[in-house]
Design a protein around this motif. Structure first.
Motif, mmCIF file in Angstrom:
data_model
loop_
_atom_site.group_PDB
_atom_site.id
_atom_site.type_symbol
_atom_site.label_atom_id
_atom_site.label_comp_id
_atom_site.label_asym_id
_atom_site.label_seq_id
_atom_site.Cartn_x
_atom_site.Cartn_y
_atom_site.Cartn_z
ATOM 1 N N THR A 178 0.837 -1.206 0.000
ATOM 2 C CA THR A 178 0.000 0.000 0.000
ATOM 3 C C THR A 178 0.872 1.256 0.000
ATOM 4 O OG1 THR A 178 -0.131 0.206 2.409
ATOM 5 C CG2 THR A 178 -1.739 -1.242 1.338
ATOM 6 N N ARG A 179 0.307 2.332 -0.540
ATOM 7 C CA ARG A 179 1.003 3.619 -0.557
ATOM 8 C C ARG A 179 0.544 4.482 0.627
ATOM 9 N NH1 ARG A 179 -0.569 2.881 -6.101
ATOM 10 N NH2 ARG A 179 1.250 2.396 -7.421
ATOM 11 N N THR A 180 0.474 3.888 1.786
ATOM 12 C CA THR A 180 -0.070 4.589 2.952
ATOM 13 C C THR A 180 0.969 4.853 4.028
ATOM 14 O OG1 THR A 180 -0.722 2.461 3.911
ATOM 15 C CG2 THR A 180 -2.373 3.623 2.596
ATOM 16 N N GLY A 181 2.210 4.474 3.809
ATOM 17 C CA GLY A 181 3.206 4.623 4.866
ATOM 18 C C GLY A 181 4.601 4.840 4.329
ATOM 19 N N VAL A 182 5.470 3.874 4.589
ATOM 20 C CA VAL A 182 6.860 3.976 4.150
ATOM 21 C C VAL A 182 6.946 4.076 2.631
ATOM 22 C CG1 VAL A 182 9.084 2.785 4.073
ATOM 23 C CG2 VAL A 182 7.732 2.763 6.187
ATOM 24 N N LEU B 22 0.893 -7.178 -5.716
ATOM 25 C CA LEU B 22 -0.085 -6.152 -6.069
ATOM 26 C C LEU B 22 0.253 -4.872 -5.327
ATOM 27 C CD1 LEU B 22 -2.884 -5.431 -7.418
ATOM 28 C CD2 LEU B 22 -3.926 -6.125 -5.248
ATOM 29 N N VAL B 23 0.081 -3.724 -6.002
ATOM 30 C CA VAL B 23 0.288 -2.417 -5.375
ATOM 31 C C VAL B 23 -1.018 -1.638 -5.439
ATOM 32 C CG1 VAL B 23 1.596 -0.277 -5.382
ATOM 33 C CG2 VAL B 23 2.708 -2.405 -6.078
ATOM 34 N N VAL B 24 -1.449 -1.116 -4.296
ATOM 35 C CA VAL B 24 -2.695 -0.355 -4.227
ATOM 36 C C VAL B 24 -2.449 0.931 -3.454
ATOM 37 C CG1 VAL B 24 -4.146 -2.421 -4.358
ATOM 38 C CG2 VAL B 24 -3.405 -1.567 -2.128
ATOM 39 N N ASN B 25 -3.430 1.809 -3.483
ATOM 40 C CA ASN B 25 -3.285 3.109 -2.823
ATOM 41 C C ASN B 25 -3.622 3.072 -1.340
ATOM 42 O OD1 ASN B 25 -2.456 4.607 -5.131
ATOM 43 N ND2 ASN B 25 -4.572 4.620 -5.854
ATOM 44 N N SER B 26 -4.481 2.137 -0.924
ATOM 45 C CA SER B 26 -4.937 2.131 0.467
ATOM 46 C C SER B 26 -5.241 0.720 0.932
ATOM 47 C CB SER B 26 -6.196 2.995 0.618
ATOM 48 O OG SER B 26 -7.275 2.415 -0.105
ATOM 49 N N VAL B 27 -5.383 0.576 2.242
ATOM 50 C CA VAL B 27 -5.761 -0.713 2.822
ATOM 51 C C VAL B 27 -7.170 -1.092 2.366
ATOM 52 C CG1 VAL B 27 -6.210 -1.949 4.971
ATOM 53 C CG2 VAL B 27 -4.252 -0.398 4.822
ATOM 54 N N GLU B 28 -8.053 -0.105 2.293
ATOM 55 C CA GLU B 28 -9.415 -0.365 1.841
ATOM 56 C C GLU B 28 -9.420 -0.958 0.435
ATOM 57 O OE1 GLU B 28 -13.703 1.961 1.244
ATOM 58 O OE2 GLU B 28 -11.880 3.087 1.729
ATOM 59 N N GLU B 29 -8.582 -0.421 -0.434
ATOM 60 C CA GLU B 29 -8.484 -0.945 -1.793
ATOM 61 C C GLU B 29 -7.947 -2.373 -1.784
ATOM 62 O OE1 GLU B 29 -6.190 0.208 -5.971
ATOM 63 O OE2 GLU B 29 -6.570 1.771 -4.465
#
Length: 301
Positions: free
Chosen positions: A264-268, A282-289
């Motif tokens: 996810t792109r939510t932290g580091v 897989l790469v996503v923008n958020s945990v929800e995604e």
């Protein structure tokens, strides 16, 4: 279809307490068994150090964490340091420190000044780096008796080796791995032998295997017909959702089947594409995604 969630999060509090917090926040019943924190594997060492004097280091309630695991002679580093006058030369300048009466009574009852510390556990991120490095060097160099002669180093265990993590501040914050580097650098400079230690936590494949075992226990407790004998593999897929490529994704890759890594792109990690050194499945923008993807993949809504 059954979904089991094994929550791997930071530590400092017992799993039972964390489970209550998560149950309230998520609105579902979370069992302590389903909560895997960085220090959870320490419970596997109870038989080895059950009655020995051990020191627990870190934020929160490290002593209580280890006591709930079954260790019977535990002192937090706060308690331990308080029993050695002048062990922290900067203590007089730390007006923010405060000792609780119950902790002091416990510390005095164990008389640590005459007992060797048999092991040290870094349970969660240390709060007072200057004092903790000083006291730990004293313990490790003297075989567990600060102020005495140089002796063989007692075992040292770290709950994780994360150098940095993403908190509320925009830039990454230094984690337990950074503290380990600082302690090791100083210890190796002042001692004849290099510091010896064991580090748990991601990306160690042991953490992922332990998560599999926990999930299997949850399934077995709900469905008695599921067995864990032989080479049986009850999981087609296990999902690792994380924001740290070198820790979360790297660990899932090392663990192999049945782990599927989602970055996810939510932290580091905040990159546009995948990570170059530790690419995720897989790469996503958020945990929800990420959760939406898992639900679609597993044919549920």
């Amino acid at each position: 279809m059954i979904y089991c969630f094994s929550i791997v999060i930071g530590g400092g509090v017992p799993e039972s307490e964390r489970a209550k917090e998560l149950s309230k926040q998520l609105g579902v019943d979370i069992l302590p068994l389903q909560v895997i924190q960085g220090h959870t594997p320490f419970r596997e060492l109870v038989k080895r150090y059950e009655d020995d004097l051990i020191v627990a280091v870190g934020k929160g309630a490290p002593g209580r964490v280890m006591t709930e695991y079954g260790f019977k002679n535990v002192l937090s580093i706060d308690d331990y340091a308080s029993c050695f006058p002048n062990i922290d030369p900067l203590a007089q300048y730390k007006k923010w420190t405060k000792m609780q009466p119950t902790d002091r009574e416990m510390a005095l009852r164990t008389d640590p000044c005459s007992q060797r510390v048999q092991a040290v556990f870094i349970v969660s991120d240390p709060v007072d780096w200057s004092r903790d490095i000083q006291v730990l060097c004293d313990i490790l160099r003297t075989g567990g008796l600060p102020g005495r002669e140089i002796a063989h180093q007692p075992p040292l265990f770290f709950a994780n080796d994360d150098i940095a993590y993403q908190a509320l501040f925009p830039a990454e914050r230094l984690g337990m791995g950074a503290f380990r580097i600082a302690l090791e650098s100083i210890f190796n400079r002042i001692h004849t032998n290099n510091m010896e230690y064991t580090s748990y936590g991601k990306p160690n494949p042991f953490v992922f295997k332990n998560a599999e075992n926990v999930l299997l226990q949850v399934l077995q407790s709900a469905y008695n017909n599921i067995q864990s004998s032989g080479e049986m593999q009850p999981f087609k897929r296990l999902y690792m959702i994380g924001d740290n490529p070198s820790v979360d994704i790297n660990g899932a890759k090392q663990a192999g089947h049945p782990w599927f890594s989602i970055l996810t792109r939510t932290g580091v990690f905040k990159g546009i594409g995948n990570h170059a050194d530790y690419p995720a499945d897989l790469v996503v923008n958020s945990v929800e995604e990420a959760v939406d993807y898992i639900l679609r993949k597993e044919h549920t809504s």
